[in-house]
Design a protein around this motif. Structure first.
Motif, PDB file in Angstrom:
ATOM      1  N   ILE A 208       5.202   6.813  -7.536  1.00 12.76           N
ATOM      2  CA  ILE A 208       4.216   6.705  -8.625  1.00 12.76           C
ATOM      3  C   ILE A 208       3.576   8.065  -8.879  1.00 12.76           C
ATOM      4  CG2 ILE A 208       1.916   5.786  -9.190  1.00 12.76           C
ATOM      5  CD1 ILE A 208       2.746   3.148  -7.882  1.00 12.76           C
TER       6      ILE A 208
ATOM      7  N   ARG B 245     -10.943   5.736 -10.456  1.00 13.87           N
ATOM      8  CA  ARG B 245     -11.625   4.448 -10.234  1.00 13.87           C
ATOM      9  C   ARG B 245     -10.615   3.312 -10.253  1.00 13.87           C
ATOM     10  NH1 ARG B 245     -14.993   6.026 -14.567  1.00 13.87           N
ATOM     11  NH2 ARG B 245     -14.081   4.401 -15.855  1.00 13.87           N
ATOM     12  N   PHE B 246      -9.712   3.388 -11.194  1.00 11.06           N
ATOM     13  CA  PHE B 246      -8.747   2.301 -11.370  1.00 11.06           C
ATOM     14  C   PHE B 246      -7.786   2.192 -10.190  1.00 11.06           C
ATOM     15  CE2 PHE B 246     -10.521   1.585 -15.265  1.00 11.06           C
ATOM     16  CZ  PHE B 246      -9.870   0.614 -15.991  1.00 11.06           C
TER      17      PHE B 246
ATOM     18  N   ILE C 242      -9.568   0.905  -6.751  1.00  9.55           N
ATOM     19  CA  ILE C 242      -9.992  -0.491  -6.583  1.00  9.55           C
ATOM     20  C   ILE C 242      -8.774  -1.397  -6.376  1.00  9.55           C
ATOM     21  CG2 ILE C 242     -12.132  -0.196  -7.886  1.00  9.55           C
ATOM     22  CD1 ILE C 242     -10.797  -1.690 -10.220  1.00  9.55           C
ATOM     23  N   ARG C 243      -7.647  -0.758  -6.131  1.00  6.61           N
ATOM     24  CA  ARG C 243      -6.421  -1.495  -5.830  1.00  6.61           C
ATOM     25  C   ARG C 243      -6.212  -1.500  -4.309  1.00  6.61           C
ATOM     26  NH1 ARG C 243      -4.334  -4.094 -10.426  1.00  6.61           N
ATOM     27  NH2 ARG C 243      -5.053  -2.890 -12.197  1.00  6.61           N
ATOM     28  N   PRO C 244      -5.325  -2.358  -3.822  1.00  7.17           N
ATOM     29  CA  PRO C 244      -5.190  -2.499  -2.376  1.00  7.17           C
ATOM     30  C   PRO C 244      -4.807  -1.250  -1.570  1.00  7.17           C
ATOM     31  CG  PRO C 244      -4.187  -4.364  -3.489  1.00  7.17           C
ATOM     32  CD  PRO C 244      -4.561  -3.389  -4.553  1.00  7.17           C
ATOM     33  N   PRO C 245      -3.954  -0.343  -2.074  1.00 11.06           N
ATOM     34  CA  PRO C 245      -3.580   0.780  -1.213  1.00 11.06           C
ATOM     35  C   PRO C 245      -4.802   1.556  -0.715  1.00 11.06           C
ATOM     36  CG  PRO C 245      -2.161   0.735  -3.125  1.00 11.06           C
ATOM     37  CD  PRO C 245      -3.244  -0.281  -3.366  1.00 11.06           C
TER      38      PRO C 245
ATOM     39  N   ARG D 279      -7.190   4.593   0.702  1.00  8.39           N
ATOM     40  CA  ARG D 279      -7.400   5.972   0.234  1.00  8.39           C
ATOM     41  C   ARG D 279      -6.515   6.938   1.020  1.00  8.39           C
ATOM     42  NH1 ARG D 279     -13.679   7.151  -1.333  1.00  8.39           N
ATOM     43  NH2 ARG D 279     -14.118   5.182  -2.365  1.00  8.39           N
TER      44      ARG D 279
ATOM     45  N   ARG E 176     -19.565  -0.867  -8.116  1.00  9.57           N
ATOM     46  CA  ARG E 176     -18.828   0.148  -7.358  1.00  9.57           C
ATOM     47  C   ARG E 176     -18.875  -0.138  -5.851  1.00  9.57           C
ATOM     48  NH1 ARG E 176     -17.873   5.292 -10.063  1.00  9.57           N
ATOM     49  NH2 ARG E 176     -18.384   5.025 -12.249  1.00  9.57           N
TER      50      ARG E 176
ATOM     51  N   LEU F 247     -16.542  -3.062  -5.117  1.00 10.71           N
ATOM     52  CA  LEU F 247     -15.125  -2.680  -5.181  1.00 10.71           C
ATOM     53  C   LEU F 247     -14.778  -1.503  -4.263  1.00 10.71           C
ATOM     54  CD1 LEU F 247     -14.593  -3.166  -9.015  1.00 10.71           C
ATOM     55  CD2 LEU F 247     -13.578  -4.522  -7.192  1.00 10.71           C
ATOM     56  N   THR F 248     -15.662  -1.191  -3.346  1.00 11.39           N
ATOM     57  CA  THR F 248     -15.478  -0.162  -2.305  1.00 11.39           C
ATOM     58  C   THR F 248     -15.377   1.278  -2.829  1.00 11.39           C
ATOM     59  OG1 THR F 248     -13.047  -0.176  -2.137  1.00 11.39           O
ATOM     60  CG2 THR F 248     -14.222  -1.875  -0.874  1.00 11.39           C
TER      61      THR F 248
ATOM     62  N   LEU G 101      -8.853  -6.735  -1.801  1.00  9.07           N
ATOM     63  CA  LEU G 101      -8.598  -6.154  -3.132  1.00  9.07           C
ATOM     64  C   LEU G 101      -7.259  -6.615  -3.731  1.00  9.07           C
ATOM     65  CD1 LEU G 101     -10.075  -2.541  -2.914  1.00  9.07           C
ATOM     66  CD2 LEU G 101     -11.110  -4.619  -3.808  1.00  9.07           C
ATOM     67  N   SER G 102      -6.397  -7.197  -2.921  1.00  7.67           N
ATOM     68  CA  SER G 102      -5.153  -7.721  -3.495  1.00  7.67           C
ATOM     69  C   SER G 102      -5.427  -8.975  -4.323  1.00  7.67           C
ATOM     70  CB  SER G 102      -4.131  -8.019  -2.387  1.00  7.67           C
ATOM     71  OG  SER G 102      -4.627  -9.042  -1.556  1.00  7.67           O
TER      72      SER G 102
ATOM     73  N   CYS H 103      -9.560  -7.847  -9.174  1.00  5.36           N
ATOM     74  CA  CYS H 103      -9.285  -6.741 -10.089  1.00  5.36           C
ATOM     75  C   CYS H 103     -10.450  -6.586 -11.039  1.00  5.36           C
ATOM     76  CB  CYS H 103      -7.991  -6.978 -10.848  1.00  5.36           C
ATOM     77  SG  CYS H 103      -7.248  -5.411 -11.277  1.00  5.36           S
ATOM     78  N   GLY H 104     -10.483  -5.478 -11.741  1.00  3.67           N
ATOM     79  CA  GLY H 104     -11.625  -5.320 -12.620  1.00  3.67           C
ATOM     80  C   GLY H 104     -11.634  -4.047 -13.434  1.00  3.67           C
ATOM     81  N   ILE H 105     -12.709  -3.890 -14.125  1.00  8.62           N
ATOM     82  CA  ILE H 105     -12.977  -2.673 -14.889  1.00  8.62           C
ATOM     83  C   ILE H 105     -14.321  -2.161 -14.409  1.00  8.62           C
ATOM     84  CG2 ILE H 105     -13.348  -1.647 -17.158  1.00  8.62           C
ATOM     85  CD1 ILE H 105     -12.070  -4.065 -18.424  1.00  8.62           C
ATOM     86  N   VAL H 106     -14.382  -0.890 -14.042  1.00 12.34           N
ATOM     87  CA  VAL H 106     -15.646  -0.290 -13.654  1.00 12.34           C
ATOM     88  C   VAL H 106     -16.066   0.674 -14.759  1.00 12.34           C
ATOM     89  CG1 VAL H 106     -16.876   1.007 -11.880  1.00 12.34           C
ATOM     90  CG2 VAL H 106     -14.928  -0.419 -11.258  1.00 12.34           C
TER      91      VAL H 106
ATOM     92  N   LEU I 118      -0.400   0.625 -12.597  1.00 11.56           N
ATOM     93  CA  LEU I 118      -1.599   0.025 -12.005  1.00 11.56           C
ATOM     94  C   LEU I 118      -1.280  -1.315 -11.341  1.00 11.56           C
ATOM     95  CD1 LEU I 118      -4.156   0.946 -14.801  1.00 11.56           C
ATOM     96  CD2 LEU I 118      -4.033   1.910 -12.513  1.00 11.56           C
ATOM     97  N   GLY I 119      -0.431  -2.093 -11.984  1.00  9.68           N
ATOM     98  CA  GLY I 119      -0.062  -3.388 -11.411  1.00  9.68           C
ATOM     99  C   GLY I 119       0.708  -3.236 -10.118  1.00  9.68           C
TER     100      GLY I 119
ATOM    101  N   LEU J 203       0.415  -1.178  -7.903  1.00  9.70           N
ATOM    102  CA  LEU J 203      -0.431  -0.815  -6.761  1.00  9.70           C
ATOM    103  C   LEU J 203      -0.905  -2.070  -6.021  1.00  9.70           C
ATOM    104  CD1 LEU J 203      -2.608   2.040  -8.323  1.00  9.70           C
ATOM    105  CD2 LEU J 203      -0.795   2.296  -6.645  1.00  9.70           C
ATOM    106  N   THR J 204      -0.834  -3.208  -6.717  1.00 14.30           N
ATOM    107  CA  THR J 204      -1.221  -4.464  -6.068  1.00 14.30           C
ATOM    108  C   THR J 204       0.020  -5.200  -5.570  1.00 14.30           C
ATOM    109  OG1 THR J 204      -3.182  -4.663  -7.449  1.00 14.30           O
ATOM    110  CG2 THR J 204      -2.376  -6.687  -6.433  1.00 14.30           C
TER     111      THR J 204
ATOM    112  N   GLN K  35      -5.098  -5.119 -17.767  1.00 18.39           N
ATOM    113  CA  GLN K  35      -4.779  -4.665 -16.410  1.00 18.39           C
ATOM    114  C   GLN K  35      -5.557  -5.460 -15.373  1.00 18.39           C
ATOM    115  OE1 GLN K  35      -6.598  -2.713 -13.932  1.00 18.39           O
ATOM    116  NE2 GLN K  35      -8.481  -2.980 -15.101  1.00 18.39           N
ATOM    117  N   ALA K  36      -6.730  -5.947 -15.781  1.00 18.22           N
ATOM    118  CA  ALA K  36      -7.539  -6.715 -14.827  1.00 18.22           C
ATOM    119  C   ALA K  36      -6.927  -8.087 -14.538  1.00 18.22           C
ATOM    120  CB  ALA K  36      -8.963  -6.869 -15.342  1.00 18.22           C
TER     121      ALA K  36
END
Lengths: 280, 304
Positions: free
Chosen positions: A6, A100-101, A104-107, A109, B49, B52-53, B77-78, B81-84, B102-103, B105-106, B146-147
């Motif tokens: 990615i 930010r996007f 907030i996903r599982p992977p 840091r 924030r 969502l860590t 987090l799996s 999902c969201g928008i910040v 983005l998808g 990543l989950t 995406q959310a």
């Protein structure tokens, strides 16, 4: 898709990434065309200093000589092209808000910063290999092969590598150059994790490289003690591989120093990133 | 009783010497559309924030699906999902590529799922266009896409209608309701618009200056808050004279219309009073703004 793929995809979908390749291609083609157009005069100038001690037949200019010459000319400038991408790896995502996007996903840091670092190394390696392939490719087409004659900086001798050794030595020199340039990339990458804008890390890392080069080359005794600690001291590792015989002990020392800087810069970037509050 | 899937306990964040959020205790139940209401700068985004860590809390913790969100980041987090703040994308990539990256990543996302999410927000025909060509509203919709792409159990939307035109706002509200009703998704939605929260949420919390003012079912919190009314009447002067004769009516302002404050149960009586006195009443509407609401609950009318 793995995180690394990615990151590599994102890197190579950006226009900025190709600036380095375009500049390198432009510079190499220009230099080789100029040399070709002035081949006779340049060959005379080059062999002028040798004619007293050597009997020279044919042209001394060939792909290996030209490649070594171009590497000598560009290794001050290539860091800028590395920093242009490496300094942007994290900070551009902070600026654009995409950090930010992805965070907030599982992977984790840790995985994200590691993937970005390896994507930066991949870019660095590809740029240097591109430079090498272009230098040698055009060089062979314009000038053909032959012995590699080079003047080693700071050494009172001329090195002549026979044609069959020159190719292998040049390949090794470019691999070493990747290691050398990766330190610049790592430094820019570190700066990229510290701020939320792209310009700062690029300018900052180039400023450090230039300052280190200056300190490393100023003829003042009191600066001698600093030189072993400057990463620029070891960036000329590739030149050691064009020597004969190669001092492998020295090559190993330089390589370890460069790897140490790579590891240190990455470690700091890692710890900053995993603990960072994302406010952008 | 519904299961609490998002809880914050004593959650706080201090920047320098200032507490942006302090001692926040929220509880969002499974299936809720939870409105997180507060004026700009109240600490809503800081809270999101931390949930969502993205920010490390100075105090307290966040539990999602019964687990500490930081300690179980990956598993938590799996399913979230969201928008910040605002939806930001890779502008040099297409909408499709953005969602793919983005998808993934989950989890691995299929082409059909990407087009499905884009279809829900009405962007399927622009899937291959670069995001840099999108308007703000389209980016906002892509943010929603995406959310929901990975079908999370909890969707967190930070001011999702910000910057949208009325039609866009309506579409997002409908989408939120659809997510909740058709997919059973729990939605945590922040807003500074009381009407927006009222339109979609079943439970809400109100934040001001980083502190929780009220929390509970929307019907309970807003039920008695119909004391402000806006009246369009003609002639205005005649209407004002009649209103002044009634001490139970407090005239708040007079302009093109008349804003008054009365007990909710007397609204019909007031309307009738104006009409029987020969005043033409073009509209008689409850006026409920966040300011009014804050005024009311800070007067102690609501239980925190």
């Amino acid at each position: 898709m793995s995180l690394l793929s990615i990151e590599i995809r994102k890197t190579f979908r950006r226009w900025r990434t190709y600036i380095g390749f375009i500049v390198v291609a432009g510079a190499v083609i220009l230099l080789e065309v100029i040399i070709k157009l002035n081949e006779t005069r340049m060959a005379q100038n080059f062999s002028h200093g040798l004619s007293g001690d050597f009997l020279i037949s044919g042209s001394v200019l060939n792909a290996w000589v030209i490649t070594a010459f171009i590497m000598n000319s560009l290794y001050i400038h290539v860091p800028f092209l590395i920093a242009l991408v490496a300094g942007d790896m994290v900070s551009s995502e902070a600026t654009s808000g995409t950090l930010r996007f992805i965070l907030i996903r599982p992977p984790s840091r840790s995985n994200i910063i590691t993937a970005k670092f390896f994507a930066m190394l991949f870019y660095t390696a590809l740029l240097i290999l591109f430079l090498g392939a272009l230098c040698v490719g055009i060089g062979l087409a314009f000038f053909g092969g032959g012995d590699l004659i080079s003047f080693q900086t700071g050494m009172p001798h001329i090195v002549i590598l026979p044609a069959h050794v020159a190719a292998a030595s040049t390949v090794m020199a470019f691999l070493a150059a990747i290691l050398s340039m990766s330190v610049v990339g790592s430094l820019a990458f570190l700066f990229s994790t510290l701020v939320d804008n792209s310009i700062g890390p690029i300018i900052g890392s180039i400023a450090v490289v230039i300052l280190s080069f200056i300190i490393g080359n100023l003829p003042f005794e009191f600066l001698e003690s600093l030189r072993p600690y400057l990463f620029t001291t070891y960036m000329g590792i590739w030149q050691l591989l064009l020597n004969s015989p190669v001092d492998w002990g020295e090559v190993g020392k330089y390589a370890l120093a460069l790897l140490g800087y790579d590891a240190a810069f990455f470690a700091i970037a890692y710890f900053v990133f995993v603990r960072k509050d994302i406010k952008s | 009783m519904s299961e609490a899937i998002l809880q914050t306990a004593g959650l706080g964040k201090r920047f320098g010497g200032r507490w942006a959020v302090k001692d926040l205790n929220l509880e969002v139940n499974a299936g809720d559309v939870f409105g997180f209401l507060g004026p700009n700068g109240a600490g809503k985004s800081t809270t999101i924030r931390m949930i969502l860590t993205l920010l490390l809390p100075t105090s307290g913790n966040v539990r999602i699906f019964g687990k500490d969100a930081r300690e179980n980041r990956r598993s938590v987090l799996s399913r979230v999902c969201g928008i910040v703040e605002k939806p930001d994308f890779y502008l040099y990539l297409s909408a499709y590529k953005n969602l793919e990256i983005l998808g993934s990543l989950t989890r691995k996302v299929k082409r059909d799922e990407i087009f499905g999410a884009l279809e829900i927000v009405g962007l399927d025909s622009r899937a291959q266009d670069k995001v840099k060509t999108f308007s703000h509203g389209m980016k906002q919709r892509l943010g929603v896409a995406q959310a929901i792409l990975t079908k999370p159990d909890l969707v967190i939307l930070d001011e999702p209608t910000s910057g949208l035109d009325p039609q866009g706002m309506k579409e997002v509200r409908e989408l939120v309701l659809k997510l909740s009703k058709e997919h059973g998704t729990t939605v945590f939605l922040s807003s500074h618009l009381l009407t927006e929260v009222e339109a979609v949420a079943n439970r809400m919390a109100v934040l001001n200056h980083g502190e929780l003012i009220a929390q509970g079912p929307v019907s309970d919190l807003l039920g008695g808050d119909s004391s402000y009314y806006s009246i369009q009447a003609s002639p205005v002067e005649g209407a004002v004279q009649i209103l002044r004769k009634n001490p139970w009516v407090e005239i708040v302002s007079v302009g093109n219309g008349i804003d008054v404050r009365i007990e909710s149960k007397r609204a019909a009586e007031l309307n009738k009073l104006l009409v029987t006195n020969g005043i033409d009443v073009a509209s008689f509407a409850a006026k409920r703004t966040l300011e009014d609401y804050f005024l009311k609950i800070t007067e102690g009318a609501s239980e925190v």
